[in-house]
Write a protein that holds these residues in place. Sequence first.
Motif: not given
Length: 380
Positions: A9-21
Amino acid sequence: MTDNRFFNRSELIGILVLAVFLVVVLPLTLDVFRLNLVAKYLTYAFVALGLVICWGYGGILSLGQGVFFGLGGYCMAMFLKLEASSVENTKIQSTPGIPDFMDWNQITSLPLFWQPFHSLTFTILAIILVPGIFALIIGTAMFKRRVGGTYFAIITQAVAAILTILIVGQQGYTGGINGMTDLRTLKGWDIRPDHAKVVLYFFEVGCLLVCIMIAQFVRHSKLGRILVAMREKEDRVRFSGYSVANFKIFAFCIAAVFAAIGGAMFALNVGFMSPSFVGIVPSIEMVIYTAVGGRLSILGAVYGTLLVNFAKTSLSETFPELWLFGLGGLFIAVVLAFPNGLAGIWGDYVQPRIDRLMPSRKPKPDGWTESSVADGAPAE
């Protein structure tokens, strides 16, 4: 119990945050000049990703990744330079149809090894295969003889120095110390205007996200667990029947390919390639990016690259005479205070608070205790 999920879960959130950024926040808040600077920074993130696999998980410290960054960059630059050196564009030369630096060095025909780079398909294959094969040769020669640790790091530095000297010395074929400049078009598409820079930025971000997915797959696969085991207890892995040399060769080769992709994107975004990005100093800087971000963290490597390069640009603009000291101080402070880099700060201070605020409701398996550890999961 083994967790074989591709992402938690945390890795998926991290990748999504990076992509949005990268895809939304930066393009909306930065002008084209600054966005192009970020694109330049992200080319180094490819190298840092490879080092996470090679150094972080495999325990193989390479101080010569600039070699592979340069090989990828020069392959792309050769294609772009040939396209910019059409007969029409070079009609004032003594020999039209060849790159300008060849004409200056009295070379009257295009060298044989330049000929295939008229093809974009061949160029893309060369960006992957040339560094990969070169890394395979070096890795086979070293790891089959159980050369590793400090000795391997020194050898990679020597290779970086040799390649730099070779590029500078063969000025008529490589552009020498000035490198390959005046790269204009890609299959007739002008890469110099602002709108082209924006398109190339988004293309680069897409390639980076694909490489992150590949690195994530390697990390969560059996291969990733073997790499971690090899890093911690190499002899035990060898006595278990695995070929340690082959796993090291693979990790070194994938790091080389990632670095080459970054070099190719650099040539596209910046519009030139020179030996100043191949030698020992840039190779050490690439290791610093990984260390600051966290050598065990895939996303941390990207953030570390952005942070160090942003600090480098800011300090050089504000304190042009002191920026090197500031950059060195930043690296020393992070390594001494937070040896696991930005990822360590996140894991030690931020993630626990998020977990307390968002407790998992997933039922625990029978026999689960607080001390249970996923079999073979690498600790970060």
